[in-house]
Design a protein around this motif. Structure first.
Motif, PDB file in Angstrom:
ATOM      1  N   GLY A  95       0.838  -1.188   0.000  1.00  0.00           N
ATOM      2  CA  GLY A  95       0.000   0.000   0.000  1.00  0.00           C
ATOM      3  C   GLY A  95       0.874   1.239   0.000  1.00  0.00           C
ATOM      4  O   GLY A  95       2.102   1.151   0.121  1.00  0.00           O
ATOM      5  N   ALA A  96       0.249   2.379  -0.124  1.00  0.00           N
ATOM      6  CA  ALA A  96       0.987   3.644  -0.160  1.00  0.00           C
ATOM      7  C   ALA A  96       0.193   4.711   0.570  1.00  0.00           C
ATOM      8  O   ALA A  96      -1.023   4.824   0.395  1.00  0.00           O
ATOM      9  CB  ALA A  96       1.240   4.075  -1.600  1.00  0.00           C
ATOM     10  N   GLY A  97       0.888   5.466   1.408  1.00  0.00           N
ATOM     11  CA  GLY A  97       0.246   6.575   2.094  1.00  0.00           C
ATOM     12  C   GLY A  97       0.021   7.755   1.166  1.00  0.00           C
ATOM     13  O   GLY A  97       0.612   7.841   0.086  1.00  0.00           O
ATOM     14  N   HIS A  98      -0.825   8.660   1.595  1.00  0.00           N
ATOM     15  CA  HIS A  98      -1.100   9.852   0.782  1.00  0.00           C
ATOM     16  C   HIS A  98      -1.684  10.915   1.699  1.00  0.00           C
ATOM     17  O   HIS A  98      -2.610  10.638   2.469  1.00  0.00           O
ATOM     18  CB  HIS A  98      -2.092   9.527  -0.328  1.00  0.00           C
ATOM     19  N   VAL A  99      -1.141  12.099   1.637  1.00  0.00           N
ATOM     20  CA  VAL A  99      -1.663  13.232   2.405  1.00  0.00           C
ATOM     21  C   VAL A  99      -2.015  14.335   1.433  1.00  0.00           C
ATOM     22  O   VAL A  99      -1.215  14.716   0.578  1.00  0.00           O
ATOM     23  CB  VAL A  99      -0.632  13.736   3.433  1.00  0.00           C
ATOM     24  N   GLY A 100      -3.218  14.852   1.552  1.00  0.00           N
ATOM     25  CA  GLY A 100      -3.663  15.927   0.670  1.00  0.00           C
ATOM     26  C   GLY A 100      -5.132  16.207   0.913  1.00  0.00           C
ATOM     27  O   GLY A 100      -5.805  15.481   1.652  1.00  0.00           O
ATOM     28  N   THR A 101      -5.632  17.260   0.289  1.00  0.00           N
ATOM     29  CA  THR A 101      -7.047  17.572   0.412  1.00  0.00           C
ATOM     30  C   THR A 101      -7.605  17.914  -0.967  1.00  0.00           C
ATOM     31  O   THR A 101      -6.879  18.372  -1.861  1.00  0.00           O
ATOM     32  CB  THR A 101      -7.295  18.718   1.404  1.00  0.00           C
ATOM     33  N   LEU A 102      -8.877  17.665  -1.152  1.00  0.00           N
ATOM     34  CA  LEU A 102      -9.483  17.601  -2.474  1.00  0.00           C
ATOM     35  C   LEU A 102      -9.279  18.851  -3.315  1.00  0.00           C
ATOM     36  O   LEU A 102      -8.955  18.761  -4.500  1.00  0.00           O
ATOM     37  CB  LEU A 102     -10.983  17.300  -2.336  1.00  0.00           C
ATOM     38  N   GLU A 103      -9.433  20.018  -2.717  1.00  0.00           N
ATOM     39  CA  GLU A 103      -9.330  21.241  -3.512  1.00  0.00           C
ATOM     40  C   GLU A 103      -7.950  21.412  -4.123  1.00  0.00           C
ATOM     41  O   GLU A 103      -7.813  22.031  -5.183  1.00  0.00           O
ATOM     42  CB  GLU A 103      -9.670  22.460  -2.642  1.00  0.00           C
ATOM     43  N   GLN A 104      -6.944  20.850  -3.485  1.00  0.00           N
ATOM     44  CA  GLN A 104      -5.569  21.084  -3.910  1.00  0.00           C
ATOM     45  C   GLN A 104      -4.934  19.907  -4.649  1.00  0.00           C
ATOM     46  O   GLN A 104      -3.734  19.903  -4.882  1.00  0.00           O
ATOM     47  CB  GLN A 104      -4.719  21.465  -2.701  1.00  0.00           C
ATOM     48  N   GLU A 105      -5.715  18.919  -4.994  1.00  0.00           N
ATOM     49  CA  GLU A 105      -5.195  17.810  -5.794  1.00  0.00           C
ATOM     50  C   GLU A 105      -6.225  17.413  -6.831  1.00  0.00           C
ATOM     51  O   GLU A 105      -7.390  17.809  -6.767  1.00  0.00           O
ATOM     52  CB  GLU A 105      -4.820  16.624  -4.912  1.00  0.00           C
ATOM     53  N   SER A 106      -5.800  16.659  -7.814  1.00  0.00           N
ATOM     54  CA  SER A 106      -6.696  16.265  -8.900  1.00  0.00           C
ATOM     55  C   SER A 106      -7.422  14.976  -8.550  1.00  0.00           C
ATOM     56  O   SER A 106      -6.991  14.200  -7.688  1.00  0.00           O
ATOM     57  CB  SER A 106      -5.896  16.064 -10.187  1.00  0.00           C
ATOM     58  N   VAL A 107      -8.502  14.748  -9.248  1.00  0.00           N
ATOM     59  CA  VAL A 107      -9.208  13.479  -9.101  1.00  0.00           C
ATOM     60  C   VAL A 107      -8.295  12.327  -9.539  1.00  0.00           C
ATOM     61  O   VAL A 107      -8.370  11.225  -8.994  1.00  0.00           O
ATOM     62  CB  VAL A 107     -10.518  13.496  -9.899  1.00  0.00           C
ATOM     63  N   ALA A 108      -7.414  12.602 -10.487  1.00  0.00           N
ATOM     64  CA  ALA A 108      -6.451  11.578 -10.910  1.00  0.00           C
ATOM     65  C   ALA A 108      -5.532  11.177  -9.763  1.00  0.00           C
ATOM     66  O   ALA A 108      -5.159  10.004  -9.631  1.00  0.00           O
ATOM     67  CB  ALA A 108      -5.630  12.087 -12.089  1.00  0.00           C
ATOM     68  N   ASP A 109      -5.162  12.136  -8.918  1.00  0.00           N
ATOM     69  CA  ASP A 109      -4.348  11.822  -7.742  1.00  0.00           C
ATOM     70  C   ASP A 109      -5.094  10.863  -6.817  1.00  0.00           C
ATOM     71  O   ASP A 109      -4.521   9.892  -6.307  1.00  0.00           O
ATOM     72  CB  ASP A 109      -4.003  13.092  -6.961  1.00  0.00           C
ATOM     73  N   VAL A 110      -6.374  11.141  -6.615  1.00  0.00           N
ATOM     74  CA  VAL A 110      -7.188  10.292  -5.749  1.00  0.00           C
ATOM     75  C   VAL A 110      -7.339   8.902  -6.372  1.00  0.00           C
ATOM     76  O   VAL A 110      -7.231   7.875  -5.689  1.00  0.00           O
ATOM     77  CB  VAL A 110      -8.569  10.929  -5.506  1.00  0.00           C
ATOM     78  N   ARG A 111      -7.563   8.872  -7.670  1.00  0.00           N
ATOM     79  CA  ARG A 111      -7.719   7.588  -8.355  1.00  0.00           C
ATOM     80  C   ARG A 111      -6.458   6.737  -8.227  1.00  0.00           C
ATOM     81  O   ARG A 111      -6.536   5.518  -8.056  1.00  0.00           O
ATOM     82  CB  ARG A 111      -8.074   7.815  -9.825  1.00  0.00           C
ATOM     83  N   ALA A 112      -5.297   7.376  -8.284  1.00  0.00           N
ATOM     84  CA  ALA A 112      -4.038   6.634  -8.152  1.00  0.00           C
ATOM     85  C   ALA A 112      -3.923   5.997  -6.775  1.00  0.00           C
ATOM     86  O   ALA A 112      -3.409   4.874  -6.636  1.00  0.00           O
ATOM     87  CB  ALA A 112      -2.856   7.571  -8.408  1.00  0.00           C
ATOM     88  N   VAL A 113      -4.373   6.702  -5.735  1.00  0.00           N
ATOM     89  CA  VAL A 113      -4.368   6.145  -4.384  1.00  0.00           C
ATOM     90  C   VAL A 113      -5.284   4.927  -4.304  1.00  0.00           C
ATOM     91  O   VAL A 113      -4.946   3.899  -3.691  1.00  0.00           O
ATOM     92  CB  VAL A 113      -4.793   7.215  -3.355  1.00  0.00           C
ATOM     93  N   MET A 114      -6.439   5.031  -4.955  1.00  0.00           N
ATOM     94  CA  MET A 114      -7.373   3.910  -4.977  1.00  0.00           C
ATOM     95  C   MET A 114      -6.786   2.717  -5.722  1.00  0.00           C
ATOM     96  O   MET A 114      -6.982   1.555  -5.331  1.00  0.00           O
ATOM     97  CB  MET A 114      -8.694   4.330  -5.616  1.00  0.00           C
ATOM     98  N   GLU A 115      -6.057   2.960  -6.783  1.00  0.00           N
ATOM     99  CA  GLU A 115      -5.475   1.869  -7.577  1.00  0.00           C
ATOM    100  C   GLU A 115      -4.538   1.009  -6.725  1.00  0.00           C
ATOM    101  O   GLU A 115      -4.576  -0.216  -6.796  1.00  0.00           O
ATOM    102  CB  GLU A 115      -4.725   2.425  -8.787  1.00  0.00           C
ATOM    103  N   VAL A 116      -3.688   1.667  -5.950  1.00  0.00           N
ATOM    104  CA  VAL A 116      -2.725   0.925  -5.143  1.00  0.00           C
ATOM    105  C   VAL A 116      -3.396   0.278  -3.936  1.00  0.00           C
ATOM    106  O   VAL A 116      -3.248  -0.930  -3.688  1.00  0.00           O
ATOM    107  CB  VAL A 116      -1.576   1.838  -4.674  1.00  0.00           C
ATOM    108  N   ASN A 117      -4.132   1.061  -3.176  1.00  0.00           N
ATOM    109  CA  ASN A 117      -4.619   0.615  -1.877  1.00  0.00           C
ATOM    110  C   ASN A 117      -5.910  -0.177  -1.922  1.00  0.00           C
ATOM    111  O   ASN A 117      -6.199  -0.934  -0.981  1.00  0.00           O
ATOM    112  CB  ASN A 117      -4.797   1.819  -0.950  1.00  0.00           C
ATOM    113  N   PHE A 118      -6.695  -0.029  -2.976  1.00  0.00           N
ATOM    114  CA  PHE A 118      -7.951  -0.778  -3.081  1.00  0.00           C
ATOM    115  C   PHE A 118      -7.916  -1.789  -4.221  1.00  0.00           C
ATOM    116  O   PHE A 118      -7.954  -2.995  -4.000  1.00  0.00           O
ATOM    117  CB  PHE A 118      -9.137   0.170  -3.243  1.00  0.00           C
ATOM    118  N   PHE A 119      -7.774  -1.305  -5.452  1.00  0.00           N
ATOM    119  CA  PHE A 119      -7.817  -2.227  -6.577  1.00  0.00           C
ATOM    120  C   PHE A 119      -6.624  -3.181  -6.578  1.00  0.00           C
ATOM    121  O   PHE A 119      -6.731  -4.319  -7.043  1.00  0.00           O
ATOM    122  CB  PHE A 119      -7.926  -1.459  -7.895  1.00  0.00           C
TER     123      PHE A 119
END
Length: 283
Positions: A95-119
């Motif tokens: 898995g991989a950690g991630h720190v950030g908040t929605l307004e300051q990152e892209s949906v692609a950033d969030v999707r990448a976190v999901m790819e590693v930690n969920f999918f």
């Protein structure tokens, strides 16, 4: 200290595949399982980073079967499992950690976190299930207290861990009908390279614009939490307990701190009430 859990002569034919073994919980679990008599398939995305694992295994007087595995790549998953004739347990740890908040990152950033930690968890679990059905094996997935309680600036990470928890809690009664047990392991703060790998710099808060005060406060709290973090070897010990348990609990919180934190939200700490309820839905 790494404990021996089962005598080698009773475990020598048992195989466990562990993801994310280059450091931290995965490394400690691979060595502990090998010392406990398991045949360990130790995987990591980049085997050039295997030095610490191999050194720890040598120091412990054990060997591991090192394989490359990128959990986000289906072809890599299939190649890793090719030729595995028996599998008794899967430990989803990568898995991989991630720190950030929605307004300051892209949906692609969030999707990448999901790819590693969920999918990533789903890719490996799906590929392993036929082997686990054949052996009556078990799936253990390392999640986090962040899969129970949402945490500031961990929106994407907690979303992924919440998804893993929901998926595994839903899968557990179904998998049980074919002889496979499913558990989640929830650490709190763990002394490993996990936080370092997030890549936050000392001036991160200064670059957070309107969120700067909140991020600064969060980072200070996080540094304090990790100052008394649980050792990776302690988490590995709980995982080995689950591997050896006759009827493993669905949910295992690995420390008093984790139990106290998750207990704010959870009353059913071992997950048995939900598991027993939903088991009735499938017979």
């Amino acid at each position: 200290m790494i404990r021996n859990y089962l005598e080698p002569d009773t475990m020598s034919d048992k195989t466990v595949l562990i993801t994310g073994t280059s450091s931290g919980i995965g490394l400690a679990t691979a060595v502990a399982a090998a010392r406990g008599g398991w045949h360990v398939i130790a995987t990591m995305r980049n085997t050039a980073k295997a030095g610490p694992l191999l050194a720890a295994a040598e120091a412990a007087g054990v060997t591991v079967d090192l394989r490359a595995l990128d959990v986000t790549d289906q072809a890599s998953v299939e190649a890793c499992l090719a030729g595995v004739e028996r599998l008794d347990a899967l430990v989803n740890n990568a898995g991989a950690g991630h720190v950030g908040t929605l307004e300051q990152e892209s949906v692609a950033d969030v999707r990448a976190v999901m790819e590693v930690n969920f999918f990533g968890v789903l890719h490996v679990t799906k590929a392993a299930l036929p082997l686990l059905r054949a052996s009556g094996g078990r799936v253990l997935t390392v999640t986090s207290v962040g899969g129970v309680v949402g945490q500031p600036f961990n929106e994407a990470y907690c979303a992924a861990k919440f998804a893993v928890e929901g998926f595994m809690e839903s899968l557990a009664p179904v998998a049980a009908t074919v002889g496979v047990s499913v558990s989640v392991v929830e650490p709190g703060a763990v002394a490993s390279e996990f936080v370092t790998n997030v890549g936050l710099t000392d001036d991160a808060a200064e670059q957070a614009g309107p969120y700067a005060p909140a991020l600064a406060a969060y980072l200070e709290r996080t540094r304090d939490a990790f100052a008394s973090a649980q050792a990776a070897e302690d988490v590995a010990a709980r995982i080995l307990d689950l591997l050896a348990a006759e009827r493993p609990a669905f949910r295992v919180l690995t420390s008093d701190a984790a139990r106290g934190f998750a207990g704010i939200k959870l009353r059913d700490l071992d997950g048995s009430a939900v598991r027993d309820l939903t088991a009735g839905w499938v017979g």
